[in-house]
Scaffold this motif. Structure first.
Motif, PDB file in Angstrom:
ATOM      1  N   GLU A  58      -7.185  10.218   3.702  1.00 38.50           N
ATOM      2  CA  GLU A  58      -7.415   9.142   3.128  1.00 38.50           C
ATOM      3  C   GLU A  58      -6.316   9.433   1.145  1.00 38.50           C
ATOM      4  O   GLU A  58      -5.632   8.496   1.021  1.00 38.50           O
ATOM      5  CB  GLU A  58      -8.606   8.737   2.841  1.00 38.50           C
ATOM      6  N   ALA A  59      -6.343  10.573   0.643  1.00 44.46           N
ATOM      7  CA  ALA A  59      -5.506  10.669  -0.192  1.00 44.46           C
ATOM      8  C   ALA A  59      -4.043  10.528   0.361  1.00 44.46           C
ATOM      9  O   ALA A  59      -3.093   9.577  -0.791  1.00 44.46           O
ATOM     10  CB  ALA A  59      -5.604  12.485  -0.490  1.00 44.46           C
ATOM     11  N   MET A  61      -3.157   8.900   2.726  1.00 44.15           N
ATOM     12  CA  MET A  61      -2.983   7.840   2.955  1.00 44.15           C
ATOM     13  C   MET A  61      -2.842   6.736   1.515  1.00 44.15           C
ATOM     14  O   MET A  61      -1.911   5.573   1.772  1.00 44.15           O
ATOM     15  CB  MET A  61      -3.880   7.023   3.671  1.00 44.15           C
ATOM     16  N   MET A  62      -2.949   6.467   0.479  1.00 40.31           N
ATOM     17  CA  MET A  62      -3.280   6.190  -0.626  1.00 40.31           C
ATOM     18  C   MET A  62      -2.286   6.684  -1.062  1.00 40.31           C
ATOM     19  O   MET A  62      -1.336   5.115  -1.656  1.00 40.31           O
ATOM     20  CB  MET A  62      -4.080   6.910  -1.659  1.00 40.31           C
ATOM     21  N   GLN A  64       0.769   6.925  -0.082  1.00 40.25           N
ATOM     22  CA  GLN A  64       1.935   6.130   1.057  1.00 40.25           C
ATOM     23  C   GLN A  64       1.828   4.459   1.464  1.00 40.25           C
ATOM     24  O   GLN A  64       3.255   3.614   0.336  1.00 40.25           O
ATOM     25  CB  GLN A  64       1.338   6.346   2.456  1.00 40.25           C
ATOM     26  N   ILE A  65       0.427   4.381   0.428  1.00 44.37           N
ATOM     27  CA  ILE A  65       0.134   2.942   0.184  1.00 44.37           C
ATOM     28  C   ILE A  65       0.691   2.515  -0.989  1.00 44.37           C
ATOM     29  O   ILE A  65       0.998   1.389  -1.691  1.00 44.37           O
ATOM     30  CB  ILE A  65      -1.501   2.314  -0.204  1.00 44.37           C
ATOM     31  N   LYS A  66       0.256   2.913  -2.169  1.00 36.10           N
ATOM     32  CA  LYS A  66       1.103   3.508  -3.654  1.00 36.10           C
ATOM     33  C   LYS A  66       2.957   3.037  -4.187  1.00 36.10           C
ATOM     34  O   LYS A  66       3.648   2.421  -4.330  1.00 36.10           O
ATOM     35  CB  LYS A  66       0.641   4.311  -4.522  1.00 36.10           C
ATOM     36  N   GLY A 135      -8.894  -1.295   1.279  1.00 40.40           N
ATOM     37  CA  GLY A 135     -10.193  -0.701  -0.124  1.00 40.40           C
ATOM     38  C   GLY A 135      -9.911  -0.998  -2.226  1.00 40.40           C
ATOM     39  O   GLY A 135      -9.576  -0.175  -2.300  1.00 40.40           O
ATOM     40  N   ASN A 137      -6.607  -1.962  -2.463  1.00 41.53           N
ATOM     41  CA  ASN A 137      -5.800  -1.834  -2.872  1.00 41.53           C
ATOM     42  C   ASN A 137      -4.640  -3.593  -3.103  1.00 41.53           C
ATOM     43  O   ASN A 137      -4.873  -4.223  -1.737  1.00 41.53           O
ATOM     44  CB  ASN A 137      -4.892  -1.362  -2.023  1.00 41.53           C
TER      45      ASN A 137
END
Length: 148
Positions: A58-59, A61-62, A64-66, A135, A137
């Protein structure tokens, strides 16, 4: 009896959650249906390891999303549309067109179902769209409709 849920069970709990249930419910339903396992020391240790791995994923993925959100907010995307002499376009701009433009111009593939257009697009100009990554975002991006 305490059990560790393997998958989500309605009105009981989420996956990887430790819950207390009656002995018969656990032995006759949850464990045979593979919804849960008994909460013994080895199963608890496995659950902790799975949670650590899940947290790392999850970290990543977060992060990458940012990165994608920053790239989308950095400059407007141009979308071509056929228009008349007064600047009105024929048809309208859809989330599918925005998703294709993001893939072509920014290099990120985004599901069209996650894109929502704030205003109705009927003329040439600059508009805003929001993309929900889940989530909590959400990215606001600008796109410019230009005549072809």
């Amino acid at each position: 009896m305490q059990v560790i849920l393997i998958q989500d069970v309605d009105s009981l709990g989420q996956a990887s959650e430790l819950v207390r249930v009656k002995n018969g419910y656990a032995r006759n339903y949850l464990i045979p249906q593979k919804f849960a396992v008994e909460a013994n020391p080895s199963n608890l240790k496995q659950m902790e390891e799975r949670l650590k791995v899940k947290a790392k994923k999850e970290a990543a993925m977060m992060a990458q999303i940012k990165q994608v959100i920053n790239a989308l907010q950095d400059g407007a995307i141009k979308i071509g549309a056929k228009s008349g002499t007064s600047g009105k376009i024929f048809g309208s701009v859809t989330p599918l067109q925005i998703a294709r433009a993001v893939k072509d111009q920014k290099g990120y593939e985004i599901d069209r179902k996650r894109i929502s257009i704030v205003d109705e697009v009927k003329e040439l100009g600059t508009y805003k769209a929001s993309i929900d990554f889940g989530g909590g975002n959400v990215a606001e991006m600008e796109f410019e409709v230009v005549g072809e």
